[in-house]
Design a protein around this motif. Structure first.
Motif, PDB file in Angstrom:
ATOM      1  N   MET A  88      28.782  47.325  43.146  1.00 52.85           N
ATOM      2  CA  MET A  88      30.218  47.323  42.866  1.00 52.85           C
ATOM      3  C   MET A  88      30.928  48.232  43.852  1.00 52.85           C
ATOM      4  O   MET A  88      30.832  49.452  43.803  1.00 52.85           O
ATOM      5  CB  MET A  88      30.448  47.720  41.417  1.00 52.85           C
ATOM      6  CG  MET A  88      30.002  46.515  40.545  1.00 52.85           C
ATOM      7  SD  MET A  88      30.329  46.750  38.833  1.00 52.85           S
ATOM      8  CE  MET A  88      29.042  47.894  38.504  1.00 52.85           C
ATOM      9  N   ASP A  89      31.636  47.598  44.757  1.00 52.69           N
ATOM     10  CA  ASP A  89      32.291  48.272  45.870  1.00 52.69           C
ATOM     11  C   ASP A  89      33.663  48.767  45.410  1.00 52.69           C
ATOM     12  O   ASP A  89      34.637  48.025  45.389  1.00 52.69           O
ATOM     13  CB  ASP A  89      32.416  47.275  47.032  1.00 52.69           C
ATOM     14  CG  ASP A  89      33.096  47.887  48.239  1.00 52.69           C
ATOM     15  OD1 ASP A  89      33.648  48.996  48.133  1.00 52.69           O
ATOM     16  OD2 ASP A  89      33.075  47.239  49.305  1.00 52.69           O
ATOM     17  N   THR A  93      36.980  46.619  47.041  1.00 53.82           N
ATOM     18  CA  THR A  93      37.628  45.788  46.027  1.00 53.82           C
ATOM     19  C   THR A  93      39.143  45.980  46.006  1.00 53.82           C
ATOM     20  O   THR A  93      39.895  45.034  45.809  1.00 53.82           O
ATOM     21  CB  THR A  93      37.050  46.135  44.635  1.00 53.82           C
ATOM     22  OG1 THR A  93      35.635  45.951  44.675  1.00 53.82           O
ATOM     23  CG2 THR A  93      37.658  45.264  43.548  1.00 53.82           C
ATOM     24  N   GLN A  96      41.538  45.615  50.072  1.00 54.52           N
ATOM     25  CA  GLN A  96      42.086  44.344  50.565  1.00 54.52           C
ATOM     26  C   GLN A  96      43.444  44.013  49.933  1.00 54.52           C
ATOM     27  O   GLN A  96      44.422  43.763  50.657  1.00 54.52           O
ATOM     28  CB  GLN A  96      41.068  43.223  50.331  1.00 54.52           C
ATOM     29  CG  GLN A  96      41.475  41.871  50.916  1.00 54.52           C
ATOM     30  CD  GLN A  96      41.639  41.946  52.433  1.00 54.52           C
ATOM     31  OE1 GLN A  96      40.715  42.342  53.135  1.00 54.52           O
ATOM     32  NE2 GLN A  96      42.829  41.596  52.940  1.00 54.52           N
TER      33      GLN A  96
ATOM     34  N   THR B  93      38.091  45.162  36.175  1.00 52.39           N
ATOM     35  CA  THR B  93      37.453  44.625  37.371  1.00 52.39           C
ATOM     36  C   THR B  93      35.938  44.807  37.334  1.00 52.39           C
ATOM     37  O   THR B  93      35.190  43.942  37.783  1.00 52.39           O
ATOM     38  CB  THR B  93      38.024  45.325  38.627  1.00 52.39           C
ATOM     39  OG1 THR B  93      39.443  45.139  38.636  1.00 52.39           O
ATOM     40  CG2 THR B  93      37.419  44.764  39.902  1.00 52.39           C
ATOM     41  N   PHE B  94      35.500  45.954  36.819  1.00 50.77           N
ATOM     42  CA  PHE B  94      34.066  46.244  36.859  1.00 50.77           C
ATOM     43  C   PHE B  94      33.359  46.002  35.526  1.00 50.77           C
ATOM     44  O   PHE B  94      32.140  45.866  35.489  1.00 50.77           O
ATOM     45  CB  PHE B  94      33.849  47.688  37.317  1.00 50.77           C
ATOM     46  CG  PHE B  94      34.357  47.926  38.710  1.00 50.77           C
ATOM     47  CD1 PHE B  94      33.747  47.303  39.800  1.00 50.77           C
ATOM     48  CD2 PHE B  94      35.454  48.748  38.944  1.00 50.77           C
ATOM     49  CE1 PHE B  94      34.219  47.501  41.087  1.00 50.77           C
ATOM     50  CE2 PHE B  94      35.929  48.945  40.225  1.00 50.77           C
ATOM     51  CZ  PHE B  94      35.315  48.324  41.305  1.00 50.77           C
TER      52      PHE B  94
END
Lengths: 277, 277
Positions: A88-89, A93, A96, B93-94
């Protein structure tokens, strides 16, 4: 026994990512083992981290979870291509959509704290820590007017850790001042605090909990007795009420929560920081 | 003049999200104004936050950027449906990929710090802060064996803020001990430190920077003179080298970076924490 290994990999300290990853994992009913791999700022170190992560996955027979905050594209590429795990970046994320919104390219600057040690913000923070230590527990009346916040409350109500947290996290100069039996006898705030009444914020605490805390320090003392704690807390709350000082109870709150409430009440403009000074 | 307003909205303190959002924004060459909206834990407060965010966007004529860490689905729904801005949901998101990987549903627990104030981890942290304050600047030799880490170095090399950060962030009991001219004359570590040599870590600092820092405290003193600072730093480094104590230079490092390096060297097993005790 932990049920999953979680890696936090960063080109900086990774402390923020670890705190964030820990909060995310707390949403699940498992016991993770969290391993932070800091300062991964070269391709070599990236390969080393990948070996560590993949080895852990093989030994445990479970996919490691990997939170990353990496900005160097070469380092990111090594991790993305070779790391076996749920990656999980946390930077990529969000970078961008931010680039699209701002119409700007990100600068791929490594580490929030790089070269920060001589910045104005950092020097202020160090000065705030020094001020706060020197003004702990009513040690001095000198330069009280220089304080951003002055916490008051009975002994062991949580003033010192809160003061240090506010200094460390927000660069605030915080004095703290105990309310003691002499103040209760006079039925007035300590005279030194009168000129800075607007900077005052009070902490109170449940008498039973206060008694427990004081008993660890001075078992079976009058100071720690429930009866005395009840008396001190009632007197302190009455005094703050009369003086129009806002307060909260620290009993069920963390220092982060107490500090955030202090900011809301005393310095609402500090509920946000300005980057780059 | 700021070029974009960034909101951080959380059902807890939002401090972690603010730190993370600030680090992300530092990737762009703009000056954001960061506004933290904490404790958004009801639908009413969510509507109030939305009004504040949308109003800011209208006044400034620019889309606000919104980082959120919200877990209550009703609160999330209000923000998602009504907030005009670039919304970046740092939790949602995660959480979804984590649910898939773990095969578990997340618990939608609000706030990392809720009800933590009586947890073992939190009480250890408070105890660590108390220990660290009591053992600042060599104040006492008592219970030095109870320390997790003991920092040494010349006066004003950064020991105190680093000790407090290690206590506050990691719950470590940290003593710190100044190296003073008497130690240099004896050419030996202070005797009290001999039994705990494995817990020692040294901080050193560039003599010019040390002289600058000391001059703020005691201008034009022998203590602050460049010549004396050079002498003390050389003696301290020689002593640490002879004693086999690892050290780093604090000159260009933040306390987060120093603390992380101390952990790597002295307590590598603490580069990760175990949740739920």
């Amino acid at each position: 026994m932990h049920t999953r290994t979680v890696f936090v990999i960063s080109d900086g300290t990774g402390i923020t990512a670890e705190t964030f990853g820990t909060a995310l994992m707390a949403q699940f009913d498992i016991t993770p083992r969290i391993v932070r791999i800091p300062f991964v700022d070269t391709v070599d170190k990236a390969h080393q981290a990948v070996r560590q992560i993949n080895h852990s996955g093989e030994v445990e027979g479970k996919n490691p979870i990997v939170f990353s905050t990496l900005v160097n594209p070469d380092v990111v590429a090594v991790i993305t291509q070779h790391c076996k795990g749920l990656l999980m970046d946390m930077f990529g994320t969000f970078v961008q959509p931010l680039e699209d919104e701002l119409g700007l390219k990100s600068q791929h600057r490594v580490g929030r704290f790089s070269d920060i040690s001589q910045s104005k913000e950092y020097l202020n923070r160090m000065e705030a820590i020094n001020y706060t230590l020197a003004h702990d527990d009513g040690q001095t009346h000198a330069d009280l007017s220089g304080a951003d916040v002055v916490l008051i409350g009975v002994s062991r109500s949580g003033k010192t850790p809160t003061s240090l947290y506010l200094a460390m996290q927000f660069g605030l100069k915080v004095a703290n001042y105990p309310l003691i039996p002499e103040d209760f006898d006079r039925k007035q705030l300590p005279p030194a605090l009168e000129p800075i009444r607007k900077k005052l914020f009070g902490l109170t605490i449940d008498p039973q909990r206060l008694s427990d805390i004081r008993n660890e320090r001075r078992p079976n003392s009058r100071y720690a007795s429930l009866q005395n704690c009840r008396h001190e807390v009632a007197e302190a709350e009455a005094m703050m009420r009369r003086a129009g000082v806002q307060w909260l109870s620290s009993t069920h709150k963390s220092i982060e929560e107490i500090s955030t409430t202090v900011l809301q009440q005393v310095l609402p403009q500090r509920l946000g920081v300005n980057l780059h000074g």
